[in-house]
Design an enzyme around this catalytic site. Structure first.
Site, PDB file in Angstrom:
ATOM      1  N   ASP A  11      -3.510   0.448  -0.542  1.00 39.87           N
ATOM      2  CA  ASP A  11      -2.566  -0.440  -1.205  1.00 39.87           C
ATOM      3  C   ASP A  11      -2.757  -0.241  -2.716  1.00 39.87           C
ATOM      4  O   ASP A  11      -3.706   0.422  -3.150  1.00 39.87           O
ATOM      5  CB  ASP A  11      -2.907  -1.873  -0.770  1.00 39.87           C
ATOM      6  CG  ASP A  11      -2.236  -2.923  -1.613  1.00 39.87           C
ATOM      7  OD1 ASP A  11      -1.003  -2.882  -1.706  1.00 39.87           O
ATOM      8  OD2 ASP A  11      -2.943  -3.782  -2.179  1.00 39.87           O
ATOM      9  N   ASP A  13      -1.678  -2.918  -5.742  1.00 40.62           N
ATOM     10  CA  ASP A  13      -2.045  -4.116  -6.511  1.00 40.62           C
ATOM     11  C   ASP A  13      -3.192  -4.875  -5.847  1.00 40.62           C
ATOM     12  O   ASP A  13      -3.119  -5.209  -4.665  1.00 40.62           O
ATOM     13  CB  ASP A  13      -0.833  -5.041  -6.644  1.00 40.62           C
ATOM     14  CG  ASP A  13       0.261  -4.415  -7.480  1.00 40.62           C
ATOM     15  OD1 ASP A  13       0.185  -4.508  -8.706  1.00 40.62           O
ATOM     16  OD2 ASP A  13       1.180  -3.795  -6.895  1.00 40.62           O
ATOM     17  N   ASP A 196      -5.961  -5.519   0.042  1.00 38.79           N
ATOM     18  CA  ASP A 196      -6.531  -6.799  -0.394  1.00 38.79           C
ATOM     19  C   ASP A 196      -5.751  -8.028   0.057  1.00 38.79           C
ATOM     20  O   ASP A 196      -6.183  -9.143  -0.173  1.00 38.79           O
ATOM     21  CB  ASP A 196      -6.579  -6.845  -1.928  1.00 38.79           C
ATOM     22  CG  ASP A 196      -5.188  -6.999  -2.516  1.00 38.79           C
ATOM     23  OD1 ASP A 196      -4.320  -6.170  -2.191  1.00 38.79           O
ATOM     24  OD2 ASP A 196      -4.959  -7.975  -3.257  1.00 38.79           O
TER      25      ASP A 196
HETATM   26 MG   LIG Z   1      -2.333  -5.724  -2.749  1.00 37.84          MG
END
Ligand SMILES: [Mg+2]
Length: 248
Positions: A11, A13, A196
């Protein structure tokens, strides 16, 4: 016949870069970019970036030639010799234009709320709004979106300080990870995924089913399906460094 590559998926961000108050500020640091470039050039490694951002925006932030870019949580994908656009997402695009116009109108009085159009989905950001405005924000969003949800034209998901309006398809980061594993005939255990956020959980489960390595990025939290955890983007970079040394 080419060797089946190891899939190195991340991923963006909150995983490769810290979350910032505005998405445009979440820039990749040059050292991480160079590291990703070297990894993407490794024989037997296929690097993929999988984000909720639109594909062109993600590619503009990462700028690693030869990588796979997956935007809109898996609805669109481009890479060397490979391309994918979910057909139902293409059909939902005009409805999203109308919803975006309405949301921009009703959210105008709320400072800090803004609607980002990603063509195949909308992100409604609320990380910058005042606490006192949160209830109103929720109410306005619900009011604007619920008729479209009720008629199954769109669906709503939530992430970190963002509400996402998406096409009503059962398709997520997990589905695109499975699509990639199939496309590249990924061997059992031949995939690693870093993420995250809540939307990464589908990918973690897909990776776990394939015997791969799922890595949650962030503070310890009970609810993750990931089998491993690192603290933040800096630790992700350390792990990538080690992968680079090991695979040399
Ligand atoms: Mg993310």
């Amino acid at each position: 016949m080419r060797a089946r590559p190891f899939l190195l998926l991340a991923d963006y961000d909150g995983t490769l870069v810290p979350i910032r108050s505005a998405p445009a500020l979440a820039r990749l640091d040059p050292a991480t970019r160079r590291l990703l470039r070297r990894l993407s050039q490794r024989r037997g490694v296929r690097l993929g970036l999988i984000s909720g951002r639109s594909l062109p925006e993600l590619r503009g932030m990462v700028r690693v030639p030869g990588a796979l870019y997956v935007g809109n949580h898996g609805l669109e994908l481009q890479g060397p010799g490979v391309r994918f656009l979910h057909p139902q997402a293409r059909r939902a695009a005009p409805v999203l234009v109308r919803i975006a116009a309405m949301l921009r109108r009703v959210l105008r009085p709320i400072p800090g709320a803004w609607v980002e159009s990603k063509r195949l989905s909308l992100s409604i950001h609320w990380r910058a709004i005042r606490r006192a405005d949160r209830a109103r924000f929720q109410r306005e969003v619900r009011g604007a979106v619920s008729p479209w949800v009720a008629s199954h034209r769109v669906r709503v998901t939530t992430g970190k300080r963002v509400v996402e309006i998406r096409p009503p398809v059962a398709w997520d980061k997990g589905a695109i990870v499975e699509w990639l594993m199939k496309r590249y005939r990924c061997p059992q255990g031949g995939v690693i995924y870093f993420g995250d956020d809540r939307t990464d959980e589908d990918a973690f489960r897909a990776v776990n089913r394939a015997g791969g390595i799922s890595v949650f990025v962030g503070a310890p939290r009970a609810a993750t399906a990931a089998r491993w955890r690192v603290r933040g983007p800096r630790q992700v970079r350390n792990v990538l460094h080690r992968l680079e040394v090991r695979s040399a």
